[in-house]
Design a protein around this motif. Structure first.
Motif, PDB file in Angstrom:
ATOM      1  N   ALA A  25      40.584  50.709  51.113  1.00 44.98           N
ATOM      2  CA  ALA A  25      40.144  51.456  49.937  1.00 44.98           C
ATOM      3  C   ALA A  25      41.360  51.779  49.079  1.00 44.98           C
ATOM      4  N   HIS A  26      41.267  51.456  47.768  1.00 44.06           N
ATOM      5  CA  HIS A  26      42.431  51.691  46.923  1.00 44.06           C
ATOM      6  C   HIS A  26      42.042  51.827  45.457  1.00 44.06           C
ATOM      7  N   SER A  27      42.863  52.576  44.747  1.00 42.00           N
ATOM      8  CA  SER A  27      42.781  52.655  43.291  1.00 42.00           C
ATOM      9  C   SER A  27      43.977  51.905  42.735  1.00 42.00           C
ATOM     10  N   ARG A  28      43.740  51.055  41.703  1.00 41.54           N
ATOM     11  CA  ARG A  28      44.835  50.210  41.209  1.00 41.54           C
ATOM     12  C   ARG A  28      44.731  50.043  39.692  1.00 41.54           C
ATOM     13  N   THR A  29      45.874  50.144  39.005  1.00 46.16           N
ATOM     14  CA  THR A  29      45.960  49.853  37.574  1.00 46.16           C
ATOM     15  C   THR A  29      46.745  48.560  37.397  1.00 46.16           C
ATOM     16  N   VAL A  30      46.178  47.626  36.630  1.00 48.76           N
ATOM     17  CA  VAL A  30      46.792  46.308  36.464  1.00 48.76           C
ATOM     18  C   VAL A  30      46.894  45.969  34.978  1.00 48.76           C
ATOM     19  N   ASP A  31      47.795  45.027  34.647  1.00 45.85           N
ATOM     20  CA  ASP A  31      48.005  44.676  33.238  1.00 45.85           C
ATOM     21  C   ASP A  31      47.054  43.551  32.821  1.00 45.85           C
ATOM     22  N   PRO A  32      47.033  43.223  31.532  1.00 47.14           N
ATOM     23  CA  PRO A  32      46.059  42.243  31.015  1.00 47.14           C
ATOM     24  C   PRO A  32      46.144  40.852  31.638  1.00 47.14           C
ATOM     25  N   GLY A  33      47.275  40.491  32.225  1.00 49.33           N
ATOM     26  CA  GLY A  33      47.394  39.156  32.812  1.00 49.33           C
ATOM     27  C   GLY A  33      46.946  39.073  34.261  1.00 49.33           C
ATOM     28  N   TRP A  34      46.461  40.191  34.809  1.00 51.14           N
ATOM     29  CA  TRP A  34      46.137  40.243  36.240  1.00 51.14           C
ATOM     30  C   TRP A  34      44.836  39.496  36.560  1.00 51.14           C
ATOM     31  N   SER A  35      44.804  38.872  37.737  1.00 53.13           N
ATOM     32  CA  SER A  35      43.572  38.248  38.245  1.00 53.13           C
ATOM     33  C   SER A  35      43.628  38.228  39.762  1.00 53.13           C
ATOM     34  N   TYR A  36      42.456  38.101  40.393  1.00 52.52           N
ATOM     35  CA  TYR A  36      42.396  38.001  41.853  1.00 52.52           C
ATOM     36  C   TYR A  36      41.601  36.743  42.183  1.00 52.52           C
ATOM     37  N   PRO A  37      42.149  35.846  43.012  1.00 46.75           N
ATOM     38  CA  PRO A  37      41.524  34.536  43.236  1.00 46.75           C
ATOM     39  C   PRO A  37      40.218  34.611  44.026  1.00 46.75           C
ATOM     40  N   LEU A  38      39.493  33.517  44.006  1.00 47.85           N
ATOM     41  CA  LEU A  38      38.228  33.409  44.720  1.00 47.85           C
ATOM     42  C   LEU A  38      38.437  33.606  46.216  1.00 47.85           C
ATOM     43  N   HIS A  39      37.634  34.480  46.825  1.00 45.15           N
ATOM     44  CA  HIS A  39      37.773  34.756  48.252  1.00 45.15           C
ATOM     45  C   HIS A  39      36.483  35.384  48.773  1.00 45.15           C
ATOM     46  N   LYS A  40      36.436  35.576  50.076  1.00 42.99           N
ATOM     47  CA  LYS A  40      35.322  36.281  50.698  1.00 42.99           C
ATOM     48  C   LYS A  40      35.853  37.002  51.926  1.00 42.99           C
ATOM     49  N   HIS A  41      35.086  37.958  52.421  1.00 40.21           N
ATOM     50  CA  HIS A  41      35.488  38.713  53.611  1.00 40.21           C
ATOM     51  C   HIS A  41      34.232  39.216  54.333  1.00 40.21           C
ATOM     52  N   PRO A  42      34.361  39.671  55.580  1.00 40.70           N
ATOM     53  CA  PRO A  42      33.188  40.042  56.385  1.00 40.70           C
ATOM     54  C   PRO A  42      32.723  41.487  56.189  1.00 40.70           C
ATOM     55  N   LEU A  43      33.028  42.087  55.027  1.00 40.91           N
ATOM     56  CA  LEU A  43      32.699  43.488  54.798  1.00 40.91           C
ATOM     57  C   LEU A  43      31.866  43.648  53.528  1.00 40.91           C
ATOM     58  N   PHE A  44      31.151  44.762  53.440  1.00 43.18           N
ATOM     59  CA  PHE A  44      30.525  45.143  52.185  1.00 43.18           C
ATOM     60  C   PHE A  44      31.619  45.654  51.245  1.00 43.18           C
ATOM     61  N   GLU A  45      31.377  45.582  49.947  1.00 45.34           N
ATOM     62  CA  GLU A  45      32.389  46.057  48.999  1.00 45.34           C
ATOM     63  C   GLU A  45      31.739  46.742  47.806  1.00 45.34           C
ATOM     64  N   ILE A  46      32.337  47.853  47.404  1.00 42.69           N
ATOM     65  CA  ILE A  46      31.998  48.522  46.145  1.00 42.69           C
ATOM     66  C   ILE A  46      33.214  48.398  45.244  1.00 42.69           C
ATOM     67  N   ASN A  47      33.002  47.914  44.029  1.00 41.69           N
ATOM     68  CA  ASN A  47      34.094  47.784  43.072  1.00 41.69           C
ATOM     69  C   ASN A  47      33.680  48.520  41.793  1.00 41.69           C
ATOM     70  N   LEU A  48      34.442  49.545  41.428  1.00 44.54           N
ATOM     71  CA  LEU A  48      34.135  50.406  40.285  1.00 44.54           C
ATOM     72  C   LEU A  48      35.266  50.336  39.269  1.00 44.54           C
ATOM     73  N   VAL A  49      34.948  50.026  38.017  1.00 40.12           N
ATOM     74  CA  VAL A  49      35.951  50.037  36.954  1.00 40.12           C
ATOM     75  C   VAL A  49      36.047  51.445  36.378  1.00 40.12           C
ATOM     76  N   LEU A  50      37.277  51.953  36.280  1.00 40.71           N
ATOM     77  CA  LEU A  50      37.510  53.301  35.761  1.00 40.71           C
ATOM     78  C   LEU A  50      37.951  53.276  34.296  1.00 40.71           C
ATOM     79  N   THR A  51      38.822  52.346  33.929  1.00 36.82           N
ATOM     80  CA  THR A  51      39.220  52.165  32.533  1.00 36.82           C
ATOM     81  C   THR A  51      39.417  50.679  32.276  1.00 36.82           C
ATOM     82  N   GLY A  52      39.247  50.272  31.020  1.00 36.73           N
ATOM     83  CA  GLY A  52      39.430  48.876  30.666  1.00 36.73           C
ATOM     84  C   GLY A  52      38.190  48.041  30.958  1.00 36.73           C
TER      85      GLY A  52
END
Length: 293
Positions: A25-52
């Motif tokens: 579990a983490h909160s993270r601020t990233v710049d406009p060039g940021w991306s995260y590659p295609l992946h999967k994992h054995p867990l449920f996930e909640i992803n919430l955008v706070l700004t941007g």
């Protein structure tokens, strides 16, 4: 007899034995060039955008997340994300797993994964998420027992809100019929572990096959329906129950590890130790030492 006559009424909570895992579990601020590659994992996930703004892809479906929008997806879902626009983006991500069968069903049968900020589900779980975000940012949960208990409280609040809203959304009759069968299989798997612990005999492949025959379906059909309902196969679910049973037995100081191994149907203590370490990353003796120094 006199004691019974004086007792007019009694209320009791049901016995409960459930475990869950929260990971990364983490909160993270990233710049406009940021991306995260295609992946999967054995867990449920909640992803919430706070700004941007975040562009998210889940199983080839694309979603644009603004502040307050969230995604809820299942184990094994392929997903990737990137910042959209020219501004920094801040998001909060929570990976979790639960072994409570009815809750897993609701999570796996969720009719969609994207929930806008004004949706009933997003608004219902946001207070609990805000508590978790606050604790994550403060880092108190790492240092203080009291704060860690607040984390657990917020997690249970989150799970309660999720289950309440998803129960209202998941009303598909066919899905309900399939979930009833999956629930029946889950109960039978749990009973099989208890019986095996009493008799000292366990064979996961034979157990799933015999349960499929008992409910009148082929093993492949049971595997398919069960996986759709719970996000894991019957054998994986059986391993989860076995692990929980092993942990409970290891917390009993009166039992030797050899006795526990025998109760769970392993041929020898070495086999049990290897399996337990595969499940948890630590030996049974190490796990026990953390409770009985």
């Amino acid at each position: 007899m006199e004691q019974k006559e004086r007792q007019k009424r009694e209320y009791m909570l049901p016995d409960m034995d459930s475990t869950f895992r929260v990971f990364g579990a983490h909160s993270r601020t990233v710049d406009p060039g940021w991306s995260y590659p295609l992946h999967k994992h054995p867990l449920f996930e909640i992803n919430l955008v706070l700004t941007g703004t975040q562009q998210f892809s889940v199983e080839r479906e694309s979603y644009t997340q603004q502040a307050g929008d969230l995604l809820l997806f299942r184990p094994g879902d392929l997903h990737e994300s990137r910042v959209s626009g020219e501004e920094d983006m801040t998001y909060y991500c929570l990976h979790f797993d639960v072994d409570e069968p009815s809750f897993r069903e609701l999570l796996c049968r969720s009719p969609r994964c994207f929930y806008p900020s004004d949706s009933e589900l997003a608004m219902a779980i946001r207070p609990a998420l805000d508590k978790l975000i606050g604790l994550t940012v403060s880092q108190e949960a790492v240092l203080r027992t009291e704060a860690r208990m607040h984390v657990l409280s917020a997690l249970f609040e989150l799970f309660a809100s999720l289950s309440g809203i998803l129960s209202k959304l998941n009303q598909d009759p066919a899905g309900l019929r399939n979930s009833e069968l999956a629930s029946r299989v889950a109960i039978m798997l749990e009973e099989a572990v208890e019986e095996a612990a009493a008799a000292g005999l366990m064979n996961d492949k034979d157990t799933v096959t015999s349960i499929a025959a008992a409910v009148g379906y082929s093993t492949s059909s049971v595997n398919r329906l069960f996986s759709r309902a719970f996000g894991v196969s019957p054998r994986q679910y059986l391993s989860t129950i076995m692990l929980k049973k092993a942990k409970l037995l290891l917390m009993d100081p009166e039992l030797t590890i050899e006795e526990i191994s025998s109760r769970l149907g392993y041929n020898n203590i070495a086999h049990f130790s290897r399996q337990f370490k595969r499940w948890t990353g630590e030996a049974p003796s190490r796990f026990r030492d953390r409770f009985h120094d």
